[in-house]
Every structure is written in C-alpha cells, then in structure tokens.
Write a protein that holds these residues in place. Structure first.
Motif, mmCIF file in Angstrom:
data_model
loop_
_atom_site.group_PDB
_atom_site.id
_atom_site.type_symbol
_atom_site.label_atom_id
_atom_site.label_comp_id
_atom_site.label_asym_id
_atom_site.label_seq_id
_atom_site.Cartn_x
_atom_site.Cartn_y
_atom_site.Cartn_z
ATOM 1 N N VAL A 156 7.771 -17.336 14.718
ATOM 2 C CA VAL A 156 7.702 -15.891 14.521
ATOM 3 C C VAL A 156 6.256 -15.515 14.794
ATOM 4 C CG1 VAL A 156 7.859 -14.012 12.852
ATOM 5 C CG2 VAL A 156 9.601 -15.809 12.861
ATOM 6 N N VAL A 157 6.060 -14.705 15.836
ATOM 7 C CA VAL A 157 4.710 -14.336 16.262
ATOM 8 C C VAL A 157 4.568 -12.819 16.188
ATOM 9 C CG1 VAL A 157 3.042 -14.427 18.146
ATOM 10 C CG2 VAL A 157 4.645 -16.325 17.817
ATOM 11 N N LEU A 158 3.583 -12.366 15.415
ATOM 12 C CA LEU A 158 3.267 -10.936 15.339
ATOM 13 C C LEU A 158 2.091 -10.653 16.256
ATOM 14 C CD1 LEU A 158 3.437 -10.258 11.479
ATOM 15 C CD2 LEU A 158 5.255 -10.026 13.188
ATOM 16 N N SER A 159 2.136 -9.547 16.963
ATOM 17 C CA SER A 159 1.023 -9.173 17.840
ATOM 18 C C SER A 159 0.031 -8.271 17.108
ATOM 19 C CB SER A 159 1.548 -8.494 19.105
ATOM 20 O OG SER A 159 2.307 -7.358 18.762
ATOM 21 N N SER A 160 0.149 -8.228 15.796
ATOM 22 C CA SER A 160 -0.771 -7.466 14.952
ATOM 23 C C SER A 160 -0.995 -8.281 13.681
ATOM 24 C CB SER A 160 -0.163 -6.103 14.613
ATOM 25 O OG SER A 160 0.939 -6.279 13.731
ATOM 26 N N SER A 161 -1.705 -7.692 12.742
ATOM 27 C CA SER A 161 -1.929 -8.369 11.464
ATOM 28 C C SER A 161 -0.679 -8.333 10.593
ATOM 29 C CB SER A 161 -3.089 -7.718 10.718
ATOM 30 O OG SER A 161 -2.720 -6.408 10.308
ATOM 31 N N GLY A 162 0.207 -7.406 10.880
ATOM 32 C CA GLY A 162 1.424 -7.271 10.087
ATOM 33 C C GLY A 162 1.245 -6.477 8.816
ATOM 34 N N MET A 163 0.075 -5.881 8.650
ATOM 35 C CA MET A 163 -0.197 -5.148 7.419
ATOM 36 C C MET A 163 0.420 -3.740 7.411
ATOM 37 S SD MET A 163 -1.739 -7.556 5.970
ATOM 38 C CE MET A 163 -2.343 -6.819 4.476
ATOM 39 N N GLU B 298 7.728 -21.652 12.586
ATOM 40 C CA GLU B 298 6.269 -21.528 12.514
ATOM 41 C C GLU B 298 5.919 -20.048 12.482
ATOM 42 O OE1 GLU B 298 4.064 -23.603 15.555
ATOM 43 O OE2 GLU B 298 5.693 -25.064 15.741
ATOM 44 N N PHE B 299 4.679 -19.755 12.101
ATOM 45 C CA PHE B 299 4.257 -18.361 12.005
ATOM 46 C C PHE B 299 2.851 -18.190 12.552
ATOM 47 C CE2 PHE B 299 2.202 -14.912 9.561
ATOM 48 C CZ PHE B 299 2.997 -13.873 10.007
ATOM 49 N N ARG B 300 2.676 -17.118 13.330
ATOM 50 C CA ARG B 300 1.348 -16.737 13.835
ATOM 51 C C ARG B 300 1.235 -15.219 13.796
ATOM 52 N NH1 ARG B 300 1.668 -20.533 18.788
ATOM 53 N NH2 ARG B 300 2.576 -18.669 19.657
ATOM 54 N N ARG B 301 0.012 -14.774 13.577
ATOM 55 C CA ARG B 301 -0.282 -13.333 13.615
ATOM 56 C C ARG B 301 -1.746 -13.135 13.929
ATOM 57 N NH1 ARG B 301 -1.798 -10.686 7.954
ATOM 58 N NH2 ARG B 301 -2.834 -12.456 7.013
ATOM 59 N N GLU B 302 -2.095 -11.923 14.300
ATOM 60 C CA GLU B 302 -3.496 -11.560 14.479
ATOM 61 C C GLU B 302 -4.130 -11.460 13.098
ATOM 62 O OE1 GLU B 302 -5.116 -10.900 17.455
ATOM 63 O OE2 GLU B 302 -3.277 -11.636 18.398
ATOM 64 N N GLU B 303 -5.343 -11.949 12.966
ATOM 65 C CA GLU B 303 -6.051 -11.813 11.697
ATOM 66 C C GLU B 303 -6.459 -10.355 11.501
ATOM 67 O OE1 GLU B 303 -6.512 -13.899 9.135
ATOM 68 O OE2 GLU B 303 -5.200 -15.236 10.282
ATOM 69 N N PRO B 304 -6.324 -9.836 10.294
ATOM 70 C CA PRO B 304 -6.747 -8.454 10.055
ATOM 71 C C PRO B 304 -8.256 -8.328 10.226
ATOM 72 C CG PRO B 304 -5.802 -9.440 8.054
ATOM 73 C CD PRO B 304 -5.769 -10.474 9.122
ATOM 74 N N SER B 305 -8.667 -7.227 10.796
ATOM 75 C CA SER B 305 -10.106 -6.994 10.940
ATOM 76 C C SER B 305 -10.672 -6.570 9.585
ATOM 77 C CB SER B 305 -10.371 -5.918 11.996
ATOM 78 O OG SER B 305 -9.812 -4.693 11.581
ATOM 79 N N ALA B 306 -11.971 -6.720 9.442
ATOM 80 C CA ALA B 306 -12.630 -6.421 8.175
ATOM 81 C C ALA B 306 -12.439 -4.967 7.758
ATOM 82 C CB ALA B 306 -14.116 -6.742 8.270
ATOM 83 N N ASP B 307 -12.316 -4.060 8.728
ATOM 84 C CA ASP B 307 -12.183 -2.643 8.405
ATOM 85 C C ASP B 307 -10.734 -2.143 8.490
ATOM 86 O OD1 ASP B 307 -12.036 -2.918 11.138
ATOM 87 O OD2 ASP B 307 -13.164 -1.090 11.561
ATOM 88 N N GLU B 308 -9.799 -3.037 8.647
ATOM 89 C CA GLU B 308 -8.394 -2.632 8.782
ATOM 90 C C GLU B 308 -7.853 -2.139 7.445
ATOM 91 O OE1 GLU B 308 -4.158 -4.405 10.408
ATOM 92 O OE2 GLU B 308 -5.949 -5.631 10.543
ATOM 93 N N ARG B 309 -7.253 -0.965 7.470
ATOM 94 C CA ARG B 309 -6.679 -0.370 6.262
ATOM 95 C C ARG B 309 -5.303 0.182 6.600
ATOM 96 N NH1 ARG B 309 -10.438 -2.618 4.488
ATOM 97 N NH2 ARG B 309 -12.329 -1.790 3.621
ATOM 98 N N HIS B 310 -4.383 -0.024 5.702
ATOM 99 C CA HIS B 310 -3.040 0.533 5.861
ATOM 100 C C HIS B 310 -2.599 1.094 4.526
ATOM 101 C CE1 HIS B 310 -2.443 -1.034 9.881
ATOM 102 N NE2 HIS B 310 -3.038 -2.130 9.471
ATOM 103 N N GLY B 311 -2.263 2.363 4.530
ATOM 104 C CA GLY B 311 -1.798 2.993 3.308
ATOM 105 C C GLY B 311 -0.354 2.621 3.024
#
Length: 138
Positions: A14-21, A82-95
């Motif tokens: 399972v591969v996400l092209s984002s952080s998944g947040m 298996e699982f992969r995703r993009e690491e969240p950036s330090a300034d990434e915010r999701h309400g």
C-alpha cells in the motif's frame, strides 16, 4: 479505498503519494446505493431535499484508512501488505474535517457502519479479479 485494496492485492504493498494526514469522510458505496434507491423509491414521500450530502459523519485520515485496509487484508486474505508513504513536512498541517449530512437524517437514513464488510468485499473482489486476469493471460 478502492485503490488501496487494489494495490494491496496486486502488489502486496500500500503506497500513498502523500503523507496521508489529510482527513476524509469515507463512505461505503453500498450506503450511497441505498440512499439513491431510497430517494428514487416510489414509497418515498416528498418534500425531497434539494441537496443530499452522503457521508458517514466520521472523518479519518488517509493514513488511518490505509492502515485499516492493511489490517483487513491480513484478516481476510492472510497477508499483511508492506506500507510506504511520503514523510510529512515539518510545516504540514491538516485540520479536522467536520462533515454534516443533515439531509440524510431528514430522510431517516440511520444506517449502520458497513465499512469493514465493504473493505473485506473489495479485497476479495480484487483478488478474484486478479486471479481471473492472470488465468486469462496464461
């Protein structure tokens, strides 16, 4: 969710092209079908709402749903993708997503949560389709 199930079965990952947040209100397709059936039923008496938002009323992150698909794959098909995703950036915010479906409540559509059954069914469908496609090409 459809793509997550397809990925798990076809690639074992399972591969996400984002952080998944990001937050989403995931809705089982069976629920949407029941709402459409109810709205188009001859037994339904107006007033018909002009807009009907179909949702579960429960928000989850894409990451949470990916983990749920992986757990269901393990229980339903006997392997843990298996699982992969993009690491969240330090300034990434999701309400938090707040989704209201008052028009469903006005239709008296108090339906149970069939998310797990729908994911299990999707995984089985993907496996059957994958097996059919491999035997077609053989």
């Amino acid at each position: 969710v459809n793509d997550l199930c397809r990925q798990a079965v076809e690639s074992g990952k399972v591969v996400l092209s984002s952080s998944g947040m990001q937050q989403r209100d995931f809705v089982p397709l069976a629920r949407i079908c029941r709402v459409v059936e109810r709205l188009s039923s001859r037994d339904f008496t107006p007033p018909l709402p002009s807009i009907v938002n179909v949702g579960s009323g429960v928000s989850k992150s894409v990451l949470e749903m990916a983990e749920l698909v992986r757990r269901r794959c393990s229980l339903t098909l006997g392997f843990h993708p298996e699982f992969r995703r993009e690491e969240p950036s330090a300034d990434e915010r999701h309400g938090t997503l707040v989704f209201r479906s008052a028009s469903l409540e006005s239709l008296d559509e108090r339906m149970g949560d069939d998310t797990l059954a729908e994911i299990d069914g999707l995984l089985r469908f993907c496996l059957a389709s994958s097996n059919r496609n491999s035997s077609d090409s053989a």
